[in-house]
Motif scaffolding. Structure first.
Motif, PDB file in Angstrom:
ATOM      1  N   GLU A  21       0.699  -1.338  -0.073  1.00 40.15           N
ATOM      2  CA  GLU A  21      -0.089   0.156  -0.159  1.00 40.15           C
ATOM      3  C   GLU A  21       0.813   1.336  -0.091  1.00 40.15           C
ATOM      4  N   ALA A  22       2.094   1.230   0.691  1.00 37.60           N
ATOM      5  CA  ALA A  22       2.888   2.348   0.900  1.00 37.60           C
ATOM      6  C   ALA A  22       3.740   2.671  -0.680  1.00 37.60           C
ATOM      7  N   ILE A  23       3.896   1.554  -1.280  1.00 37.42           N
ATOM      8  CA  ILE A  23       4.322   1.774  -2.644  1.00 37.42           C
ATOM      9  C   ILE A  23       3.454   1.937  -3.636  1.00 37.42           C
ATOM     10  N   GLY A  24       2.037   1.532  -3.409  1.00 34.50           N
ATOM     11  CA  GLY A  24       1.070   2.055  -4.072  1.00 34.50           C
ATOM     12  C   GLY A  24       0.644   3.775  -4.008  1.00 34.50           C
ATOM     13  N   ALA A  25       1.000   4.285  -2.681  1.00 37.55           N
ATOM     14  CA  ALA A  25       0.715   5.326  -2.447  1.00 37.55           C
ATOM     15  C   ALA A  25       1.804   6.526  -3.323  1.00 37.55           C
ATOM     16  N   HIS A  26       2.917   5.821  -2.998  1.00 37.72           N
ATOM     17  CA  HIS A  26       4.043   6.467  -3.810  1.00 37.72           C
ATOM     18  C   HIS A  26       4.044   6.524  -5.146  1.00 37.72           C
ATOM     19  N   VAL A  27       3.689   5.645  -5.740  1.00 37.14           N
ATOM     20  CA  VAL A  27       3.286   5.699  -7.273  1.00 37.14           C
ATOM     21  C   VAL A  27       2.257   6.514  -7.742  1.00 37.14           C
ATOM     22  N   HIS A  29       2.715   6.260 -15.906  1.00 40.26           N
ATOM     23  CA  HIS A  29       2.627   5.378 -16.813  1.00 40.26           C
ATOM     24  C   HIS A  29       1.649   4.264 -16.624  1.00 40.26           C
ATOM     25  N   ALA A  30       0.664   3.838 -17.525  1.00 38.15           N
ATOM     26  CA  ALA A  30      -0.338   2.916 -17.109  1.00 38.15           C
ATOM     27  C   ALA A  30      -0.430   2.036 -18.172  1.00 38.15           C
ATOM     28  N   ASP A  31      -0.813   0.693 -18.027  1.00 38.84           N
ATOM     29  CA  ASP A  31      -1.135  -0.226 -18.932  1.00 38.84           C
ATOM     30  C   ASP A  31      -1.884  -1.375 -18.363  1.00 38.84           C
ATOM     31  N   ASP A  32      -2.485  -2.277 -19.313  1.00 40.89           N
ATOM     32  CA  ASP A  32      -2.732  -3.568 -18.665  1.00 40.89           C
ATOM     33  C   ASP A  32      -2.578  -4.514 -19.856  1.00 40.89           C
ATOM     34  N   THR A  33      -2.224  -5.948 -19.069  1.00 41.50           N
ATOM     35  CA  THR A  33      -1.971  -6.880 -20.186  1.00 41.50           C
ATOM     36  C   THR A  33      -2.694  -8.162 -20.075  1.00 41.50           C
ATOM     37  N   PRO A  34      -3.069  -8.963 -20.963  1.00 41.31           N
ATOM     38  CA  PRO A  34      -3.907 -10.072 -20.809  1.00 41.31           C
ATOM     39  C   PRO A  34      -2.915 -11.141 -20.029  1.00 41.31           C
ATOM     40  N   VAL A  35      -3.394 -11.758 -18.872  1.00 40.10           N
ATOM     41  CA  VAL A  35      -2.680 -13.259 -18.502  1.00 40.10           C
ATOM     42  C   VAL A  35      -3.872 -14.075 -18.443  1.00 40.10           C
ATOM     43  N   PRO A  36      -3.209 -15.470 -18.873  1.00 34.06           N
ATOM     44  CA  PRO A  36      -4.083 -16.511 -18.664  1.00 34.06           C
ATOM     45  C   PRO A  36      -4.183 -16.875 -17.003  1.00 34.06           C
ATOM     46  N   THR A  79      -9.200 -15.473 -19.490  1.00 34.06           N
ATOM     47  CA  THR A  79      -8.405 -14.394 -19.559  1.00 34.06           C
ATOM     48  C   THR A  79      -8.521 -13.315 -18.477  1.00 34.06           C
ATOM     49  N   GLY A  80      -7.493 -12.902 -17.627  1.00 32.65           N
ATOM     50  CA  GLY A  80      -7.548 -11.816 -16.618  1.00 32.65           C
ATOM     51  C   GLY A  80      -6.693 -10.797 -17.072  1.00 32.65           C
ATOM     52  N   ARG A  81      -6.604  -9.897 -16.231  1.00 28.40           N
ATOM     53  CA  ARG A  81      -5.639  -8.670 -16.856  1.00 28.40           C
ATOM     54  C   ARG A  81      -4.820  -8.270 -15.403  1.00 28.40           C
ATOM     55  N   LEU A  82      -3.629  -8.078 -15.885  1.00 26.96           N
ATOM     56  CA  LEU A  82      -2.739  -7.471 -14.994  1.00 26.96           C
ATOM     57  C   LEU A  82      -2.525  -5.937 -15.253  1.00 26.96           C
ATOM     58  N   TRP A  83      -3.098  -5.172 -14.377  1.00 30.56           N
ATOM     59  CA  TRP A  83      -3.075  -3.772 -14.291  1.00 30.56           C
ATOM     60  C   TRP A  83      -1.493  -3.032 -13.978  1.00 30.56           C
ATOM     61  N   VAL A  84      -0.773  -2.141 -14.401  1.00 25.31           N
ATOM     62  CA  VAL A  84       0.390  -1.860 -13.922  1.00 25.31           C
ATOM     63  C   VAL A  84       0.386  -0.249 -13.982  1.00 25.31           C
ATOM     64  N   ALA A  85       1.118   0.384 -13.080  1.00 27.70           N
ATOM     65  CA  ALA A  85       1.163   1.736 -12.969  1.00 27.70           C
ATOM     66  C   ALA A  85       2.584   1.916 -12.518  1.00 27.70           C
ATOM     67  N   VAL A  86       3.403   2.797 -13.293  1.00 25.37           N
ATOM     68  CA  VAL A  86       4.754   3.031 -13.042  1.00 25.37           C
ATOM     69  C   VAL A  86       5.046   4.529 -12.682  1.00 25.37           C
ATOM     70  N   ALA A 144      12.952  11.294  -6.862  1.00 33.13           N
ATOM     71  CA  ALA A 144      11.765  10.623  -6.228  1.00 33.13           C
ATOM     72  C   ALA A 144      12.245   9.048  -6.983  1.00 33.13           C
ATOM     73  N   PRO A 145      12.364   7.757  -5.873  1.00 35.15           N
ATOM     74  CA  PRO A 145      12.829   6.546  -6.566  1.00 35.15           C
ATOM     75  C   PRO A 145      11.609   5.935  -7.294  1.00 35.15           C
ATOM     76  N   PRO A 146      11.784   5.268  -8.505  1.00 39.95           N
ATOM     77  CA  PRO A 146      10.853   4.813  -9.412  1.00 39.95           C
ATOM     78  C   PRO A 146      10.170   3.609  -8.573  1.00 39.95           C
ATOM     79  N   ALA A 147       9.112   3.288  -9.018  1.00 41.44           N
ATOM     80  CA  ALA A 147       8.371   2.280  -8.224  1.00 41.44           C
ATOM     81  C   ALA A 147       7.316   1.736  -9.251  1.00 41.44           C
ATOM     82  N   VAL A 148       6.694   0.469  -9.013  1.00 42.97           N
ATOM     83  CA  VAL A 148       5.552   0.113  -9.863  1.00 42.97           C
ATOM     84  C   VAL A 148       4.818  -0.701  -9.185  1.00 42.97           C
ATOM     85  N   ILE A 149       3.464  -0.783  -9.224  1.00 41.26           N
ATOM     86  CA  ILE A 149       2.370  -1.269  -8.726  1.00 41.26           C
ATOM     87  C   ILE A 149       1.720  -2.321  -9.838  1.00 41.26           C
ATOM     88  N   TYR A 150       1.127  -3.454  -9.245  1.00 46.16           N
ATOM     89  CA  TYR A 150       0.378  -4.471 -10.208  1.00 46.16           C
ATOM     90  C   TYR A 150      -0.721  -4.599  -9.513  1.00 46.16           C
TER      91      TYR A 150
END
Length: 167
Positions: free
Chosen positions: A55-61, A68-75, A86-93, A103-109
């Motif tokens: 949650e802290a990493i998500g707040a930082h992002v 930067h945001a995107d999603d990708t299909p995952v089985p 098919t599910g989706r993996l959403w990412v914010a960078v 600020a340090p880079p970080a990623v949330i999924y």
């Protein structure tokens, strides 16, 4: 279990894609009896204990001025059907280093079972600034001005890879 063993189990499961039953078999070959249920219990407890960190990493992002945001299909296994769905993996960078930020880079999924606009909204809830994303229509509500303030939560920054396709 030691912290090192717990880290090893989690990395093997999530980074190396090694199911717990296989990990149990590997440990057994080395003379260490670890039931899959024990490993699953550890994974569950570590997920619970690591939630504040996630949650802290998500707040930082989400606090970044440029996301930067995107999603990708995952089985995803679909028990009972003998197949996958098919599910989706959403990412914010957040990575503002090229803009001179310290600020340090970080990623949330974030996993989601679908690709609805609600998933994009949930991923980017509370964000403001610039959003680098593709032309997925689910992001469009995030660019719309608030009816009370007139300000849009996010300003769209076109994705060059998608924009060039239209040229």
């Amino acid at each position: 279990p030691s912290p090192g063993l717990l880290a090893h189990v989690l990395i093997a499961k999530y980074d190396d894609h090694l199911p717990l039953y296989r990990q149990s078999e590997i440990y057994a070959r080395e003379g260490v009896e670890l039931e899959r249920s024990t490993l699953a219990d550890w994974v569950g407890k570590m997920g619970f204990l690591l939630t504040p960190l996630a949650e802290a990493i998500g707040a930082h992002v989400r606090a970044g001025q440029t996301i930067h945001a995107d999603d990708t299909p995952v089985p995803v296994l679909d028990p009972g059907r003998g197949t996958t769905k098919t599910g989706r993996l959403w990412v914010a960078v957040r990575d503002e280093r090229s803009y001179g930020s310290a600020a340090p880079p970080a990623v949330i999924y974030r996993y989601a079972p679908d690709r609805t606009a609600e998933q994009a909204k949930a991923l980017l809830q509370g964000c403001s600034g610039y959003l680098h994303a593709d032309a997925y229509a689910g992001f469009k509500p995030l660019y719309e001005p608030d009816t009370k303030t007139g300000n849009a939560p996010l300003l769209e920054v076109a994705c060059w890879a998608h924009a060039r396709r239209k040229i």
